[in-house]
Write a protein that holds these residues in place. Structure first.
Motif, PDB file in Angstrom:
ATOM      1  N   ASP A 145       0.876  -1.209   0.067  1.00  0.00           N
ATOM      2  CA  ASP A 145       0.072   0.134   0.090  1.00  0.00           C
ATOM      3  C   ASP A 145       0.701   1.134   0.045  1.00  0.00           C
ATOM      4  O   ASP A 145       1.412   1.542   1.015  1.00  0.00           O
ATOM      5  CB  ASP A 145      -1.011  -0.152   1.213  1.00  0.00           C
ATOM      6  CG  ASP A 145      -2.003   1.382   1.247  1.00  0.00           C
ATOM      7  OD1 ASP A 145      -2.037   1.906   0.056  1.00  0.00           O
ATOM      8  OD2 ASP A 145      -2.881   1.361   2.286  1.00  0.00           O
ATOM      9  N   LEU A 146       0.820   1.906  -1.153  1.00  0.00           N
ATOM     10  CA  LEU A 146       1.688   3.161  -1.361  1.00  0.00           C
ATOM     11  C   LEU A 146       0.889   4.306  -0.961  1.00  0.00           C
ATOM     12  O   LEU A 146       0.208   4.560  -1.600  1.00  0.00           O
ATOM     13  CB  LEU A 146       2.416   2.997  -2.854  1.00  0.00           C
ATOM     14  CG  LEU A 146       3.543   4.324  -2.990  1.00  0.00           C
ATOM     15  CD1 LEU A 146       4.930   3.627  -2.346  1.00  0.00           C
ATOM     16  CD2 LEU A 146       3.677   4.328  -4.517  1.00  0.00           C
ATOM     17  N   GLY A 147       1.787   5.008  -0.024  1.00  0.00           N
ATOM     18  CA  GLY A 147       1.189   6.216   0.602  1.00  0.00           C
ATOM     19  C   GLY A 147      -0.158   5.587   1.404  1.00  0.00           C
ATOM     20  O   GLY A 147      -1.384   5.847   1.496  1.00  0.00           O
ATOM     21  N   CYS A 148       0.141   4.785   2.507  1.00  0.00           N
ATOM     22  CA  CYS A 148      -0.791   3.798   3.183  1.00  0.00           C
ATOM     23  C   CYS A 148      -1.424   4.982   4.588  1.00  0.00           C
ATOM     24  O   CYS A 148      -2.312   4.439   4.886  1.00  0.00           O
ATOM     25  CB  CYS A 148      -0.218   2.719   3.935  1.00  0.00           C
ATOM     26  SG  CYS A 148       1.082   3.220   5.097  1.00  0.00           S
ATOM     27  N   LEU A 208      -1.141  -0.883  -4.232  1.00  0.00           N
ATOM     28  CA  LEU A 208      -2.522  -0.106  -4.277  1.00  0.00           C
ATOM     29  C   LEU A 208      -1.868   1.404  -4.109  1.00  0.00           C
ATOM     30  O   LEU A 208      -1.109   1.686  -3.499  1.00  0.00           O
ATOM     31  CB  LEU A 208      -3.007  -0.310  -2.786  1.00  0.00           C
ATOM     32  CG  LEU A 208      -4.073  -1.542  -2.760  1.00  0.00           C
ATOM     33  CD1 LEU A 208      -3.250  -2.773  -3.016  1.00  0.00           C
ATOM     34  CD2 LEU A 208      -4.656  -1.662  -1.415  1.00  0.00           C
ATOM     35  N   VAL A 209      -2.298   2.063  -5.153  1.00  0.00           N
ATOM     36  CA  VAL A 209      -2.059   3.473  -5.242  1.00  0.00           C
ATOM     37  C   VAL A 209      -3.401   4.158  -4.998  1.00  0.00           C
ATOM     38  O   VAL A 209      -3.961   4.502  -6.142  1.00  0.00           O
ATOM     39  CB  VAL A 209      -1.511   3.608  -6.655  1.00  0.00           C
ATOM     40  CG1 VAL A 209      -1.054   5.439  -6.771  1.00  0.00           C
ATOM     41  CG2 VAL A 209      -0.028   2.911  -6.628  1.00  0.00           C
ATOM     42  N   PHE A 210      -3.854   4.582  -3.688  1.00  0.00           N
ATOM     43  CA  PHE A 210      -5.166   5.455  -3.589  1.00  0.00           C
ATOM     44  C   PHE A 210      -4.832   6.853  -3.199  1.00  0.00           C
ATOM     45  O   PHE A 210      -4.183   7.003  -2.233  1.00  0.00           O
ATOM     46  CB  PHE A 210      -5.622   4.462  -2.392  1.00  0.00           C
ATOM     47  CG  PHE A 210      -6.489   3.336  -2.763  1.00  0.00           C
ATOM     48  CD1 PHE A 210      -5.984   2.513  -3.851  1.00  0.00           C
ATOM     49  CD2 PHE A 210      -7.694   3.181  -2.445  1.00  0.00           C
ATOM     50  CE1 PHE A 210      -6.713   1.402  -4.124  1.00  0.00           C
ATOM     51  CE2 PHE A 210      -8.328   1.833  -2.631  1.00  0.00           C
ATOM     52  CZ  PHE A 210      -7.685   1.040  -3.751  1.00  0.00           C
ATOM     53  N   THR A 211      -5.227   7.567  -4.086  1.00  0.00           N
ATOM     54  CA  THR A 211      -5.175   9.249  -3.846  1.00  0.00           C
ATOM     55  C   THR A 211      -3.924   9.344  -3.525  1.00  0.00           C
ATOM     56  O   THR A 211      -3.497  10.296  -2.864  1.00  0.00           O
ATOM     57  CB  THR A 211      -6.252   9.716  -3.015  1.00  0.00           C
ATOM     58  OG1 THR A 211      -5.930   9.116  -1.595  1.00  0.00           O
ATOM     59  CG2 THR A 211      -7.583   9.302  -3.202  1.00  0.00           C
ATOM     60  N   VAL A 212      -2.747   9.013  -4.628  1.00  0.00           N
ATOM     61  CA  VAL A 212      -1.365   9.414  -4.420  1.00  0.00           C
ATOM     62  C   VAL A 212      -1.055  10.508  -5.486  1.00  0.00           C
ATOM     63  O   VAL A 212      -0.745  11.423  -5.062  1.00  0.00           O
ATOM     64  CB  VAL A 212      -0.492   7.954  -4.428  1.00  0.00           C
ATOM     65  CG1 VAL A 212       0.940   8.251  -4.728  1.00  0.00           C
ATOM     66  CG2 VAL A 212      -0.662   7.160  -3.397  1.00  0.00           C
ATOM     67  N   PHE A 213      -1.197  10.231  -6.716  1.00  0.00           N
ATOM     68  CA  PHE A 213      -0.635  10.892  -7.621  1.00  0.00           C
ATOM     69  C   PHE A 213      -1.547  12.491  -7.819  1.00  0.00           C
ATOM     70  O   PHE A 213      -1.059  13.382  -8.329  1.00  0.00           O
ATOM     71  CB  PHE A 213      -0.963  10.117  -8.924  1.00  0.00           C
ATOM     72  CG  PHE A 213       0.253   9.348  -9.268  1.00  0.00           C
ATOM     73  CD1 PHE A 213       1.499   9.610  -9.798  1.00  0.00           C
ATOM     74  CD2 PHE A 213       0.120   7.915  -8.874  1.00  0.00           C
ATOM     75  CE1 PHE A 213       2.637   8.713  -9.803  1.00  0.00           C
ATOM     76  CE2 PHE A 213       1.102   6.926  -9.111  1.00  0.00           C
ATOM     77  CZ  PHE A 213       2.281   7.409  -9.452  1.00  0.00           C
TER      78      PHE A 213
END
Length: 341
Positions: A145-148, A208-213
């Motif tokens: 989870d990136l940006g967990c 998982l890239v959730f609301t990161v970029f």
């Protein structure tokens, strides 16, 4: 000129601005484009129920005007910056510190029925995607989870049955990670800049890239993060995406992640996305009417604020960790998940 969907069918008064944009009755140099989303007032009459509820009457004037302002916006042309990585990291930390202070001052925000329904909607979509893309046992998959943040998604993955030693979280903010570690003490969390995650190549089956970029305004940093994700993803791995598809007129610290921008960041990936999540300004105002109105309003594509789905390498096959053999068909394999927890 676009017709706004109010009872009188009044036309918004616009005049050209010095910056070349139209100006509208909402004040700011309008990101509204005349004629971009023509709206027929009668087209928004509800088909649900004998009284044929008018959307505007159902959600209120203020929520309706907010929704129309958002869905008629085009992505800002000035919503990116040329920050160095260090400056962008400082901006991100400052922005999220303000978010945390704001949320502490409004503890009831997390308990709004509309917000809870938005989160539930997202979690159900994640559950269904993972149920479709995995085969038992789940211990064969490593998930990042990136940006967990505070670990909410990691906690959901635990409930879905993923072993603790196969779950990993990375975040830039030590305060968020402290909360995540209290919530999921047996999971590995790492404080790191997503441009340089401390993992070997081809390590994860799902990222998982959730609301990161949408939070990264620097094109250079966004490209670096995308390259790092590609590096640590297995050849048959999947990026699970959830992010804003509309700009936020009230928050200049985020930008819209359109399909084109996503494809530019991941040019070698096939993109399978669908719009998801009712616009927060509407969802938050539904209150006790959330259960009957949220599903119906979410049927309107223009009212969905995020993209959800997956990105898969164009050269990859079916996800099957450590194997190039095709996975069993859906009919012939045991689903890895039980009922939605």
């Amino acid at each position: 000129m676009t017709v706004w969907p109010d009872e009188a069918g009044a036309r918004a008064q616009r005049r050209p601005g010095l910056d070349g944009y139209a100006r509208c009755r909402f004040g700011r140099p309008a990101r509204c484009v005349v004629g971009r989303v023509p709206i027929d007032p009668d087209a928004w009459k509800g088909w649900h129920g004998p009284e044929r509820i008018c959307w505007r009457e159902a959600i209120g004037d203020s929520a309706w005007e907010i929704a129309m302002r958002v869905v008629q916006m085009r992505p800002h042309t000035d919503d990116v910056c040329d920050h160095t990585t260090a400056a962008e990291v400082d901006r991100l930390k400052s922005a999220y510190a303000k978010y945390a202070d704001r949320d502490r001052g409004n503890p009831e925000k997390e308990k709004r029925p509309g917000r809870l329904r938005m989160v539930r909607d997202r979690d159900v979509a994640l559950y269904r995607l993972l149920d479709r893309e995995t085969t038992p046992p789940l211990k064969r998959y490593r998930v990042l989870d990136l940006g967990c943040g505070t670990g909410d998604l990691i906690h959901q993955l635990q409930r879905y049955g993923f072993p603790n030693d196969r779950l990993f979280g990375v975040d830039l903010l030590p305060e968020s990670l402290a909360t995540a570690k209290r919530k999921c003490p047996d999971v590995s969390f790492t404080e790191a800049n997503a441009e340089h995650v401390p993992f070997p190549d081809q390590r994860f089956d799902f990222i998982l890239v959730f609301t990161v970029f949408s939070s990264i305004l620097s094109p250079g940093m966004a490209s670096n993060v995308a390259r790092e994700i590609t590096r640590v993803l297995t050849p048959d791995g999947v990026i699970i995406w959830y992010d804003l598809r509309y700009p936020n007129p009230w928050n200049r610290n985020v930008r819209a992640m359109t399909r084109r921008r996503i494809q530019d960041l991941f040019p070698d990936f096939e993109i399978e996305l669908t719009s998801k999540t009712l616009l927060p300004p509407i969802a938050y105002r539904l209150g006790t009417l959330t259960d009957p109105l949220y599903p119906t309003l979410a049927l309107v594509p223009a009212f969905r604020s995020h993209y959800f789905g997956m990105l898969r390498s164009a050269s990859s096959g079916v996800i099957e960790s450590g194997s190039t053999e095709p996975s069993p068909s859906r009919e012939n394999r045991k689903p890895p998940f039980g009922p939605m927890p």
